[in-house]
Motif scaffolding. Structure first.
Motif, PDB file in Angstrom:
ATOM      1  N   ASP B 284      -3.244  -9.655   1.858  1.00 26.99           N
ATOM      2  CA  ASP B 284      -3.794  -8.505   2.566  1.00 26.99           C
ATOM      3  C   ASP B 284      -4.590  -8.948   3.773  1.00 26.99           C
ATOM      4  O   ASP B 284      -5.173 -10.009   3.812  1.00 26.99           O
ATOM      5  N   ASP B 285      -4.626  -8.070   4.691  1.00 32.07           N
ATOM      6  CA  ASP B 285      -5.429  -8.260   5.878  1.00 32.07           C
ATOM      7  C   ASP B 285      -6.851  -7.872   5.523  1.00 32.07           C
ATOM      8  O   ASP B 285      -7.072  -6.830   4.927  1.00 32.07           O
ATOM      9  N   ARG B 286      -7.825  -8.683   5.897  1.00 34.46           N
ATOM     10  CA  ARG B 286      -9.152  -8.318   5.452  1.00 34.46           C
ATOM     11  C   ARG B 286      -9.859  -7.373   6.407  1.00 34.46           C
ATOM     12  O   ARG B 286     -11.016  -7.037   6.209  1.00 34.46           O
ATOM     13  N   ALA B 287      -9.164  -6.956   7.456  1.00 35.85           N
ATOM     14  CA  ALA B 287      -9.802  -6.117   8.465  1.00 35.85           C
ATOM     15  C   ALA B 287     -10.192  -4.747   7.919  1.00 35.85           C
ATOM     16  O   ALA B 287      -9.446  -4.119   7.181  1.00 35.85           O
ATOM     17  N   VAL B 288     -11.381  -4.328   8.318  1.00 33.50           N
ATOM     18  CA  VAL B 288     -11.846  -2.991   7.924  1.00 33.50           C
ATOM     19  C   VAL B 288     -12.336  -2.266   9.169  1.00 33.50           C
ATOM     20  O   VAL B 288     -12.531  -2.866  10.208  1.00 33.50           O
ATOM     21  N   ARG B 289     -12.545  -0.993   9.036  1.00 31.99           N
ATOM     22  CA  ARG B 289     -13.073  -0.234  10.168  1.00 31.99           C
ATOM     23  C   ARG B 289     -14.523  -0.636  10.382  1.00 31.99           C
ATOM     24  O   ARG B 289     -15.278  -0.730   9.429  1.00 31.99           O
ATOM     25  N   PRO B 290     -14.902  -0.854  11.609  1.00 29.32           N
ATOM     26  CA  PRO B 290     -16.301  -1.204  11.840  1.00 29.32           C
ATOM     27  C   PRO B 290     -17.200   0.005  11.633  1.00 29.32           C
ATOM     28  O   PRO B 290     -16.846   1.117  12.019  1.00 29.32           O
ATOM     29  N   THR B 291     -18.352  -0.201  11.036  1.00 29.20           N
ATOM     30  CA  THR B 291     -19.227   0.934  10.783  1.00 29.20           C
ATOM     31  C   THR B 291     -20.472   0.901  11.662  1.00 29.20           C
ATOM     32  O   THR B 291     -20.849   1.888  12.248  1.00 29.20           O
TER      33      THR B 291
END
Lengths: 335, 558, 343
Positions: B284-291
């Protein structure tokens, strides 16, 4: 030390919304079980501070820790993939937290040795973590988690990557570690209900982001508050209530296989105390060692029944103790 | 190990074709070239080699070459790291665009890069125009024609390489170790230094070494943008000896020297990247939406700076292509170059107009990309399944050779092939591009293949599939995205290649870069920029497609 | 998977068909086909090839197969490598600087063309007529008249500090134009003095470019108002841009000249046809060649367009003996590098 409260904790996801209200008592061993995708790991991550909830509060010993970063919560976690630091050996992994707290070297050494012996891995200090077996790695992860003297210990499916006998052995170890480390509140996540039942003080059942029920194992097994809980925590049969004329306000009845009596010869019992089903056909019989688990067919419905012997006939009459019936309406238990 | 007997014929057979190709098209001419170092009019002699090794000047050149390459490499990696952090950990809309754009810089011919730099950073360039407007001063800030300009240009070309490589690795590093570290009380910075950095270090090193290799053989950028002979590399000396002094034996001796140094670096690179590939990776890609707004601001800032930095020279080329300096047509904005190129004006003779060049470039690139991907795949299959380091090194050899040395090799080939036809031209160009593109394709495919799960193949074998069937039916489909990426990269490299094409095509085959070269030689910089723009747009579209394909696939799989 | 394989094969077939169709339109009539090696610009659309070759073929019925590579050195080296098997009949584009190597190779056969009558003797650098001149250029500094520095009037002038960062030079180690400049300074200042010039003007140089392409490119982009190029450079701008902005400067010290030549190979099997081609280039081909290459024709009788008025003619012109060049070039470029590196 170690009382955890989750009040109105909410986190929205595309698949479901996590909504949790939960109290964990000091020093208790709570297991959270539920199907995959029910939000168990997410919950742990929220408690640890790795995810932030959209709403709600997390209180540790009455103190609101919701906005505290994971470094400052005093909560430790053991991960499913162990997450040992590959560039360090066992000793360095375990003393990692101590170093951060500026514990002196001799003291670090002493504590590391103590922890290693605690998890029965004495002498493993210099081993490279990449050479450890699954069970050894997990124990090192445990030791490491304990090294920061946490008030709450979280374990996220720590044994799921191991084989069955090792799992059995290690889950007892985990319980022992909890017991011998008084004060540590342990929250354990697993999808294996046998594990849950065997080592927990209380069990929380999660389903689609909600906690269905929190109670001791016996309570959950014998008095589940919902159909989901009932079917998730053990084998059983559900039948529509209308099949039987019972004067109850319920739409489903549920019973465990061991509630079913199949007379070997003749039935000796008070017929009124039993639900009687005639003309039940045997479809399958599984030998479990201690008994048989029979798969039966009655008017198009499948029934699971436990029997100490394998019935000779194909068709028979079965008796279900009425007091052992669990009644549900719209999925919720009715008395 | 797995059934050796079974595998015995298949994988080696696969590797045979590309190896034969490499030997004939590349190794043979290379060895002829390097062998000239040992022969004089009087026969076998070590004098040339001795001379090269014993001259202090050679070492002075070597040390400068190594130093500028090391510095360029360091700067590129350092600037790419924060970017990789942001790109690996966060999801945001411009990500795909940025990654496509960045790969663009790499495949452009160097004369275009130089031109773009001059128009953008030069004393009369865009940056200085803005500076003068803002500050009202007459004097320009001298950015170019200095050592820092060399580093700047190298960074321009190579930051994208580092960014893409490191992001790729970091994005697939599971977060659990860092999470564990946080829970043990370690701050974000401390965790980065003790946990994350050691984890990504092999990839960082491997990117640095690759960039080092590229910068080692850099030529025109160093001379023009550096400003003079005080910054001079081994390559220049090779060129001088071969083309000006015309002492081919000595030139070959120097080439040999350069090649050996490069080979050492290449082997180092391969060792490090092997190490990098063996790290545990998550699918999986570990990218998440920045908060947090701080993160969002950081992303915006980095992207803006990157865009200016990368687009600056590229847009300069675009701009120049529509500015006419001719008083006849009218100074200022003019689409004349494009009109001319596409055959509406002054199209003369049997030799191509731009449309023909475009077709040639596309067709050649397509064939090259197809063959390169297939050959690289075969070679990688062999080197992964049989763990053959030697074959892998040989496959990557072309990376260790500079274009000057390669060029020498090419016309040795040409001299031995007696057909002058158009077809021969096409075939040779395709083969040469193939040899150049294969290492890059291999570098793309190999790490992915190595980190794949061999159990899947075992499953197929136990189900009764033969080795070849498993390979084609199971192994290769698993690599679809990677193969597409290798294809795209090979395509782009072929489209932008000029040196080999000039020598081997013998004027019979015209590609876009050759047109570019001709335009520049006939004083037509506006036209050259027009062709450059066409090249850029074409390459950009291709890379964007690749990114889109890659993302769609991974979204579908998750 | 099968579908992908199918598509791939189809694509490959398509490409090969396209390629073949290109190749198809080509005759291989060996009977009267001349093979000509020359540099790439000749074949380009903007070169003289596309006009001259068909013209020649029309007039004489001799087909010409043009083989072009990067530059003259490559061509020469290739021919030497090919030796007896070299398919070329003619090699076009070898300059007088490189002649020594050409002589050494013994590839060329002398041809006393009758047209040489119209060629000035000073341009016939090869007494034996193995290499026959067909165009020549004179190195000169080109100045941007729209700049704020005055036009330098001599090589010495360039040392003036007013020209700091205003001059673009070219590296003699990587470019024939740079080499030409180097020889020019040796012509004028001698072997003892040329390095002083370079040291002084090197200070004024904005950059020392790797080649004419980048150097002139910097010039046209306005980076510096003075660049080393040819006296004939302005011709292009006048012809195609109607611009007289860029002017070539004549210096009283004299200029260095470079002569391009064409030679017939001794191994040629079409010597008569080759000779016809040489004659053609020296007569009808002169104007087109000169204009396309931005050089002067060697044939004094050639009529040039008016734009050539903007190419000034210097009074004094130097040439260097090719043997002398070959013997010293290594030492000169090394000395030069030494001098420039310690600036």
């Amino acid at each position: 030390m170690g009382t955890l409260e989750l009040k109105g904790v909410k986190k929205r996801y595309p698949e479901f919304t996590l909504e949790i209200d939960l109290s964990v008592n000091e020093g208790e061993f709570l297991t959270i079980i539920g199907p995959s995708g029910s939000g168990k790991s997410t919950l742990l991550n929220i408690i640890a501070g790795l995810y932030a909830p959209d709403e709600g509060a997390i209180l540790l010993d009455g103190r609101d820790i919701t906005s505290l970063p994971p470094q400052k919560r005093g909560i430790s976690m053991v991960f499913q993939d162990y997450a040992l630091f590959p560039s360090m050996n066992v000793e360095k992994n375990i003393s990692y937290a101590m170093k951060i707290r500026k514990v002196k070297r001799s003291e670090r050494r002493r504590q590391t040795d103590a922890l290693l012996s605690f998890v029965n891995l004495s002498g493993y200090n210099r081993r490279k973590v990449t050479t450890l077996s699954g069970g050894e790695a997990q124990r090192v992860a445990l030791a490491r988690a304990l090294s920061s003297d946490p008030s709450i210990l979280l374990l996220d499916e720590p044994l799921s990557a191991l084989d069955a006998s090792l799992r059995r052995h290690l889950r007892d170890e985990v319980r022992r570690i909890h017991d011998e480390n008084p004060g540590v509140t342990t929250i354990y996540v697993t999808h294996d209900r046998e594990e849950a039942f065997s080592i927990s003080d209380r069990i929380a059942i999660m389903n689609a982001g909600h906690i269905e029920m929190v109670a001791g194992g016996e309570e959950i097994y014998n008095h589940p508050n919902s159909l989901f809980t009932a079917s998730f925590t053990g084998e059983g049969t559900s039948l529509p209530a209308e099949m039987f004329d019972m004067d109850v306000d319920a739409d489903t009845i549920f019973f465990r296989p061991e509630s079913v009596t199949i007379p070997q010869t003749k039935f000796y019992g008070d017929a009124d105390a039993y639900l009687i089903l005639e003309g039940v056909k045997i479809v399958s019989a599984e030998f479990l060692g201690s008994c048989y688990l029979l798969g039966l067919m009655y008017e198009g419905h499948r029934i699971l029944a436990e029997s100490s012997f394998r019935p000779a006939e194909d068709t028979m009459t079965i008796y279900i103790r009425k007091t052992r019936l669990l009644l549900f309406k719209d999925g919720r238990a009715v008395s | 190990m797995r059934g050796r007997k079974r595998e015995s014929a298949f994988y080696p057979a696969m590797a045979a074709i590309p190896m034969v190709l490499l030997v004939i098209v590349f190794l043979l001419p290379l060895s002829f070239n390097l062998a000239r170092a040992f022969f004089d009019e009087d026969g076998f002699t070590l004098s040339n080699v001795k001379e090269v090794i014993s001259t202090p000047y050679t070492y002075r050149l070597l040390s400068f070459t190594l130093m500028q390459a090391a510095l360029s490499s360091l700067v590129s990696v350092l600037v790419a790291l924060p970017g990789a952090y942001l790109y690996a950990n966060y999801r945001f809309r411009l990500k795909r665009l940025m990654l496509s754009l960045s790969s663009l810089c790499f495949v452009l011919p160097s004369i275009l890069v130089v031109l773009g730099f001059v128009i953008f950073y030069g004393n009369s360039g865009f940056v200085n125009d803005i500076w003068r407007t803002i500050t009202g001063r007459e004097e320009a800030i001298r950015i170019l024609y200095s050592f820092k300009a060399i580093i700047l240009a190298h960074a321009f070309l190579n930051i994208p390489v580092a960014l893409t490589l490191i992001t790729e690795d970091w994005a697939h590093t599971p977060r659990s170790q860092e999470n564990a570290s946080y829970l043990l009380g370690s701050s974000k910075v401390h965790t980065f230094l003790t946990i994350t950095l050691p984890r990504i270090m092999p990839t960082v090193l491997s990117a640095a070494l690759l960039i080092f290799l590229f910068c080692f053989t850099s030529f025109s950028i160093i001379l023009v943008l550096g400003g003079g002979p005080q910054y001079t590399t081994l390559e220049v000396e090779i060129y001088r000896t071969n083309n000006i002094v015309m002492d081919s034996a000595k030139a070959s001796a120097l080439s040999l020297f350069s090649f050996l140094v490069n080979l050492v670096i290449l082997v180092l690179y391969m060792a490090v990247s092997r190490n990098a590939a063996s790290r545990e990776k998550s699918r999986d890609d570990r990218a998440v939406r920045p908060t947090s707004w701080k993160t969002k601001a950081a992303i915006a800032l980095y992207n803006t700076l990157m865009l200016i930095f990368m687009l600056g020279p590229l847009v300069s080329i675009l701009a120049r292509s529509v500015i006419s300096t001719s008083s006849r047509y009218k100074e200022g904005f003019s689409l004349r170059s494009y009109a001319e190129l596409f055959g509406l004006h002054r199209s003369v003779g049997v030799m191509s107009d731009a449309f023909q060049a475009l077709v040639n470039s596309l067709v050649i690139a397509l064939v090259v990309a197809l063959l390169s991907t297939v050959m690289a795949l075969f070679l990688c299959l062999y080197t992964t399944r049989r763990r053959s380091k030697a074959v892998e090194v040989v496959g990557m050899f072309p990376l260790a050779i500079s274009s000057v040395t390669l060029g020498l090799g090419y016309y040795i080939i040409r001299a031995h092939i007696h057909s002058s036809g158009v077809l021969a031209g096409y075939i040779l160009v395709i083969l040469a591009h193939l040899v150049i593109a294969m290492p890059f394709a291999m570098r793309t495919i190999s790490p992915v293949m190595r980190s794949g799960n061999p159990r899947i193949l075992d499953a197929a074998y136990t189900l009764g599939a033969s080795v070849s069937r498993t390979c084609f039916g199971v192994e290769i489909p698993m690599l679809k995205t990677t193969l597409a990426r290798a294809f795209i990269f090979s395509f782009a490299l072929s489209v932008g290649e000029v040196n080999a094409t000039l020598t081997l095509a013998e004027g019979k085959v015209v590609t876009l870069p050759i047109l570019l070269y001709r335009l520049i030689n006939s004083y037509n910089y506006q036209g050259a920029c027009a062709i450059g723009s066409v090249l850029m747009v074409m390459t950009f579209i291709i890379f964007a497609l690749a990114q889109a394909m890659g993302t769609r696939r991974s979204n579908g799989n998750s | 998977m099968k579908r992908n394989l199918f598509t791939t094969v189809l694509l490959l077939l398509l490409c090969t068909t396209v390629l073949f169709s290109q190749a198809a339109g080509e005759s291989t009539d060996d009977e009267k086909t001349l093979t000509l090696y020359c540099y790439d610009t000749f074949s380009s659309e903007w070169g003289s090839g596309p006009t001259l070759i068909p013209l020649f073929e029309q007039e004489t019925g001799i087909k010409v197969d043009v083989v072009s590579t990067g530059d003259a050195v490559e061509m020469l080296s290739r021919a030497i490598m090919e030796g007896e098997d070299c398919p070329a009949d003619l090699i076009m584009g070898i300059s007088d600087d490189q002649a020594s190597k050409a002589y050494e190779s013994a590839l060329f056969e002398p041809y006393d063309s009758p047209v040489l009558e119209h060629v000035d003797d000073s341009l016939e650098f090869d007494g034996e007529h193995r290499l026959i001149p067909f165009d020549y250029g004179v190195f000169a500094f080109v100045w941007d008249s729209e700049s704020d520095v005055p036009a330098p009037r001599s090589l010495d002038d360039l040392m003036d500090p007013v020209y700091k960062d205003k001059i673009i030079l070219i590296d003699p180690r990587t470019s024939s134009v740079g080499l030409g400049l180097l020889m020019w300074t040796i012509d004028v200042y001698g072997e003892d003095g040329y390095l002083d010039w370079w040291r002084a003007v090197g200070q004024n140089a904005l950059t020392i470019a790797d080649g004419w392409s980048s150097g002139y490119g910097l010039f046209t982009e306005g980076e510096a108002p003075i660049v080393i190029s040819y006296t004939t450079s302005p011709v292009y701008h006048v012809l195609w841009e109607d611009s007289t902005r860029y002017q070539a400067l004549v210096f009283p010290e004299g200029h260095h000249q470079t002569i391009e030549s064409i030679g017939m190979l001794a191994t040629s099997r079409h010597k008569e046809e080759a000779k016809a081609f040489i004659d053609f280039i020296l007569t009808e081909g002169q104007a087109e060649t000169a204009i396309a290459n931005s050089m002067y024709p060697v044939n004094g009788e050639t009529v040039l367009p008016d734009a050539y008025e903007w190419a000034p003619v210097p009074d004094k012109v130097f040439s260097m003996d090719p043997e002398y060049v070959a013997a010293n070039i290594d030492r000169w470029t090394e000395e030069w590098t030494q001098a420039m590196t310690s600036l």
